[in-house]
Design an enzyme around this catalytic site. Structure first.
Site, mmCIF file in Angstrom:
data_model
loop_
_atom_site.group_PDB
_atom_site.id
_atom_site.type_symbol
_atom_site.label_atom_id
_atom_site.label_comp_id
_atom_site.label_asym_id
_atom_site.label_seq_id
_atom_site.Cartn_x
_atom_site.Cartn_y
_atom_site.Cartn_z
ATOM 1 N N GLU A 232 0.898 -1.206 -0.098
ATOM 2 C CA GLU A 232 0.068 -0.062 0.169
ATOM 3 C C GLU A 232 0.862 1.107 -0.136
ATOM 4 O O GLU A 232 2.000 1.207 0.542
ATOM 5 C CB GLU A 232 -0.773 0.020 1.192
ATOM 6 C CG GLU A 232 -1.788 -1.125 1.181
ATOM 7 C CD GLU A 232 -2.938 -1.248 0.323
ATOM 8 O OE1 GLU A 232 -3.235 -0.373 -0.247
ATOM 9 O OE2 GLU A 232 -3.662 -2.149 0.273
ATOM 10 N N ASP A 257 -18.660 -9.479 -9.545
ATOM 11 C CA ASP A 257 -18.897 -8.751 -8.317
ATOM 12 C C ASP A 257 -17.988 -7.480 -8.403
ATOM 13 O O ASP A 257 -18.486 -6.497 -7.707
ATOM 14 C CB ASP A 257 -18.200 -9.573 -7.281
ATOM 15 C CG ASP A 257 -18.003 -9.245 -5.679
ATOM 16 O OD1 ASP A 257 -19.252 -9.087 -5.323
ATOM 17 O OD2 ASP A 257 -17.148 -8.699 -5.647
#
Length: 322
Positions: A232, A257
């Site tokens: 991240e 999805d």
């Protein structure tokens, strides 16, 4: 392990490599000489590894340094590096990490049933370790059974980019039509997230999560999950974090999805309004915080412009028209 031969060794002695070479040549004549040469080479390798470790630690600490401090000048760093290089040799001479012992034990001709896991792990509760070391209580070592077990894991196989595109295209096309998006954009994003399908996150049982878009699982997700260490970006700096991701039963479920994820989250409404313009859609997706990578949208655009994606997408579109 006896490492006395390193006690007075200097990192900057250029004759060290030649000494190791000579010892290796002598090892053909005597088993004892062979063992001694192996010990020296293993100790030398441990010193190199230790140096790399120290260098990485110094590098990681640079973010906290005061650039204007005289203690962080190029001259100080030069002597720091010299110190760390010699320190790596000294630590290796004392067997501080124990890495040299492992190397010697693994590479010794008379090693008895040695496997790295039997040394590095301190518990025998792992069935995989028991099979590898031949300690299984109910059967003799059966590597064929291990291979068979791993081969039955539910994982998609993609040989190359073309194979990935062909496998995902139809599902992406059907799902993309729901939001008016070019399916090539969806395929390009999935390609970036998974390295053309070669790095899809696996579940704890070894089966694939089929998560092509690396959507994380929050409290609202009621399905299966897969955990993985991810990279991240926090204030422009990459940071490793353990995260939980959604898991699906197929590529089709993952693609569907993804569309549902976008339509059900208000923050992606601007992106959904720009589906007719791929570049604007990707920019809006990044702006809404889909990924922390500051170059996320640009990277997908680069994939989208790759020749193999353009060529195969055009071919698949024509086949669909026909």
């Amino acid at each position: 392990m006896d490492t006395n031969h390193l006690d007075k060794q200097n990192f900057f002695d250029l004759g060290n490599l030649n000494t190791l070479r000579q010892d290796a040549l002598k090892s053909d004549a005597s088993p004892e000489a062979s063992k001694e040469a192996l010990k020296k080479a293993a100790a030398q390798f441990e010193s190199i590894f230790t140096q790399m470790l120290l260098k990485s630690m110094r590098k990681a600490n640079e973010a906290f340094e005061d650039k204007d401090s005289p203690f962080n000048s190029s001259g100080v760093k030069f002597f720091e590096e010299m110190h760390d290089q010699q320190l790596s040799v000294d630590l290796s001479s004392k067997g501080s990490l124990g890495l040299a012992d492992l190397i010697v034990q693994q590479l010794s001709p008379d090693a008895k049933g040695f496997t790295p896991s039997s040394v590095l792990r301190t518990t025998d509760n792992f069935s995989s370790d028991q099979r590898a070391s031949g300690k299984s209580a109910d059967s003799s070592p059966d590597m064929a059974a291990v291979t068979s077990s791993s081969s039955t894991a539910k994982k998609p196989q993609f040989e190359n980019a073309e194979d990935f595109i062909s496998s995902v295209w139809e599902h992406a096309k059907t799902a993309a039509e729901k939001i008016g998006l070019n399916p090539a954009v969806m395929v390009a994003q999935a390609a970036l997230e998974t390295g053309w399908g070669k790095h899809i996150i696996n579940k704890s049982d070894g089966n694939s999560s089929f998560n092509l878009f690396n959507i994380k699982s929050d409290r609202s997700w009621q399905g299966e999950k897969a955990n993985k260490v991810t990279l991240e970006f926090e204030q422009g700096t990459p940071v490793k974090k353990q995260a939980s991701f959604r898991a699906y039963d197929s590529i089709k479920d993952s693609v569907n999805d993804f569309v549902q994820f976008l339509t059900e989250n208000p923050r992606y409404q601007e992106a959904l309004q720009n589906t007719a313009k791929p570049a604007a859609f990707l920019d809006s997706l990044q702006k809404a915080g889909y990924a922390t990578d500051p170059n996320y949208a640009d990277k997908i655009k680069q994939v989208l412009n790759r020749t193999e994606l353009k060529t195969l997408a055009t071919s698949l579109v024509r086949q669909g028209v026909n």
